[in-house]
Design a protein around this motif. Structure first.
Motif, short mmCIF file in Angstrom:
data_model
loop_
_atom_site.label_atom_id
_atom_site.label_comp_id
_atom_site.label_asym_id
_atom_site.label_seq_id
_atom_site.Cartn_x
_atom_site.Cartn_y
_atom_site.Cartn_z
N ALA A 136 0.81 -1.22 0.00
CA ALA A 136 0.00 0.00 0.00
C ALA A 136 0.84 1.26 0.00
O ALA A 136 0.33 2.34 -0.33
CB ALA A 136 -0.92 0.00 1.21
N SER A 137 2.13 1.19 0.37
CA SER A 137 2.96 2.39 0.40
C SER A 137 3.19 2.95 -1.00
O SER A 137 3.45 4.15 -1.16
CB SER A 137 4.31 2.09 1.05
N LEU A 138 3.08 2.09 -2.01
CA LEU A 138 3.40 2.51 -3.37
C LEU A 138 2.32 3.44 -3.91
O LEU A 138 1.14 3.11 -3.91
CB LEU A 138 3.51 1.28 -4.27
N ARG A 139 2.73 4.64 -4.34
CA ARG A 139 1.76 5.59 -4.87
C ARG A 139 1.92 5.82 -6.37
O ARG A 139 1.05 6.38 -7.03
CB ARG A 139 1.85 6.93 -4.15
N CYS A 140 3.05 5.39 -6.95
CA CYS A 140 3.23 5.50 -8.40
C CYS A 140 4.31 4.53 -8.85
O CYS A 140 5.14 4.08 -8.06
CB CYS A 140 3.60 6.93 -8.81
N ALA A 141 4.24 4.18 -10.14
CA ALA A 141 5.23 3.31 -10.75
C ALA A 141 5.46 3.80 -12.17
O ALA A 141 4.53 4.29 -12.83
CB ALA A 141 4.75 1.86 -10.76
N VAL A 142 6.69 3.70 -12.63
CA VAL A 142 7.00 4.11 -14.00
C VAL A 142 7.72 2.98 -14.71
O VAL A 142 8.47 2.21 -14.11
CB VAL A 142 7.86 5.39 -14.04
N SER A 143 7.45 2.89 -16.01
CA SER A 143 8.02 1.85 -16.85
C SER A 143 8.73 2.50 -18.02
O SER A 143 8.32 3.57 -18.50
CB SER A 143 6.91 0.92 -17.36
N ALA A 144 9.81 1.88 -18.49
CA ALA A 144 10.54 2.39 -19.65
C ALA A 144 11.31 1.23 -20.27
O ALA A 144 11.42 0.16 -19.69
CB ALA A 144 11.48 3.52 -19.26
#
Length: 540
Positions: A300-308
């Motif tokens: 639940a701590s995760l508020r965003c994720a990015v992929s590349a």
């Protein structure tokens, strides 16, 4: 918006690039006065961890700068580094920048020929190497065109230290004379970063100290990482995404970064995210595919994720949405430019998997047709970018003429990537110029086919390339990695072919379908399509 965005970014910096700019100060020294601000957490497979504040990391980096100076390395000397996700990589990087030296990272998976080729191309004077790859460096030494000094990060009981080597840890404690931070200019070289070489010889991108500024609009508008965030940096610092995009750039913002030293393991990653309170995850599509099938909740701590690295497929994005409310934003960039297209946090609609919502603020993108003229409105062509005040790289160290050829119409930088822009202004990656499949008079982009195949529940990963055909010249060939528990069959092949036929068209369906245990990839996670264009493998 372009100029005002760069003015905004410059207003957040600790240094004025017109008066001088040192990357070590901008991403670490500026925060060293706060003795409690955590810079780096290095987690190990056994559950142990090292924790370094900005103050401590900067102190160690200064000692590294002193050690390099004591070894006779003068301003502009080049330091090769064969290290991985370990704190020594950051001590060495910050130390080289502090001393006005040039950091030349090499991926630890390279063989001795690849190591020698890059050390020679960059003109390296010294190498910092972990004991695990000391033998590789030694095998490369007869191929080098100049003598090098070696600083070894030893193992237990001094393992890996050969005659003539300097013990890196001992050098940090040796009490060398203190050297002042070099008064580097914004355009002085900080890094020579070799590209992964998917289809040609690797090129050494010359990255100046102020090159990191080019990454800050993406960090602010897509990653949205700030001083209170904990960023899980999963990419090896031997590559620009790990060293700069998700390394130095978040440090400029004062964020805490987390690295995991073990091999990729979805369960271990999820444990790290939960236990360290990670708020931003950065990785490649392949890792996200594994995470969403791990059978566990996303912390639940995760508020965003990015992929590349490669286009994010719809199936993975949909599974991610079902597991967490943290948005998964895709991004596109090159070491030559920075991160330039992305799903932006300010976008009015949710990300559309396989596409990017727009150009990163401060960047302007256009399409270039085969005739060399710009395409306005929706269309398909090579994406080019107007060169902004700050670009990640300034030249190729070993291919200046090639760099000059990338600039067209006076101020537009070619990417060599074919994309499609739709009526809504979204950008869809089609493929590299040399990846586009020409079959029966049609140009077919591998990215479109791969996205459709990846939506099938039986498919874990897919690649599309051209295969020779006596009638059509070329046909589409699909190379498939199946999901766990799925076996190849004629019925499955027909189903996949029909799927592409329905979604894209008859001209694009794969007339050849092969099944393999895994796809060949570069060490940065990009599909190595050039390898797949070699003779066909036997179908499983």
């Amino acid at each position: 918006m372009g100029q005002s965005e760069w003015e905004r970014v410059l207003g957040t910096l600790a240094q004025d690039p017109e008066r001088g700019f040192n990357l070590a100060h901008e991403c670490c020294g500026r925060w060293a006065g706060d003795r409690d601000r955590l810079a780096l957490v290095t987690r190990h497979p056994d559950g142990s961890a090292q924790r370094h504040t900005y103050r401590e990391l900067f102190r160690l980096a200064n000692r590294a700068a002193d050690a390099f100076a004591a070894a006779g390395l003068g301003r502009g000397a080049k330091v090769g580094v064969i290290l991985t996700r370990q704190v020594e990589a950051w001590i060495a990087a910050l130390g080289t920048w502090h001393a006005g030296l040039v950091y030349v990272p090499l991926f630890c998976g390279f063989g001795h020929d690849a190591v020698a080729q890059r050390l020679n191309a960059a003109g390296v004077d010294a190498v910092v190497v972990d004991h695990r790859w000391r033998a590789v460096l030694e095998a490369a030494r007869p191929l080098l065109r100049r003598d090098i000094q070696v600083f070894t990060v030893t193992g237990a009981d001094g393992d890996g230290l050969l005659d003539g080597d300097r013990d890196f840890a001992a050098e940090l404690e040796a009490g060398h004379p203190v050297t002042a931070m070099a008064a580097t200019a914004a355009d002085d070289t900080a890094v020579v970063m070799f590209t992964s070489g998917t289809s040609s010889e690797p090129k050494g991108c010359v990255i100046p100290h102020a090159g990191v500024i080019a990454l800050l609009p993406w960090l602010d508008h897509s990653v949205t990482a700030g001083p209170d965030d904990v960023v899980f940096t999963t990419t090896d610092p031997g590559w620009s995404f790990g060293l700069l995009s998700t390394g130095a750039a978040p440090m400029v913002r004062g964020a805490t970064r987390v690295m995991y030293t073990g091999d990729f393991d979805p369960g271990a990653w999820l444990d790290v995210i939960e236990q360290e309170g990670v708020t931003c995850l950065t990785s490649v599509p392949t890792a996200y595919r594994r995470l969403v099938t791990a059978g566990r909740d996303i912390p639940a701590s995760l508020r965003c994720a990015v992929s590349a690295g490669e286009p994010l497929d719809a199936a993975t994005a949909d599974r991610w949405r079902r597991l967490t409310e943290a948005p998964l934003r895709d991004g596109y960039g090159q070491t030559e430019l920075g991160m330039v297209l992305a799903d932006l946090a300010s976008a009015e609609s949710d990300p559309v998997p396989g596409s990017l919502s727009g150009a990163v603020p401060g960047w302007e993108a256009r399409l270039l047709g085969e005739d060399g003229e710009f395409i306005d409105g929706p269309g398909r062509g090579e994406v080019v970018f107007r060169r902004p005040p700050y670009q990640l790289s300034s030249d190729y160290a070993n291919a200046h003429e090639l760099w000059e050829s990338r600039v067209v119409h006076g101020e537009w930088f070619r990417t060599m990537d074919i994309v499609r822009r739709d009526e809504d202004g979204r950008w869809w990656f089609v493929g590299r110029n040399d990846d586009v499949i020409v079959t029966a008079g049609y140009n077919v982009g591998p990215g479109e086919i791969e996205a459709v195949l990846g939506s099938h529940p039986a498919v874990l990963e897919a690649a599309a390339v051209a295969a020779p055909d006596p009638q059509r010249g070329s046909v589409v060939r699909a190379v498939i990695v199946l999901a766990d528990g799925v076996t190849p069959s004629a019925a499955l092949t027909a189903d996949l072919q029909d799927l592409v036929r329905r979604e894209i068209g008859r001209h694009a369906y794969p007339r050849v379908v092969d099944y393999v245990p895994e796809l060949p990839k570069t060490v940065t996670g990009k599909i190595r399509r050039a390898s797949l264009r070699e003779p066909l493998v036997e179908a499983g």
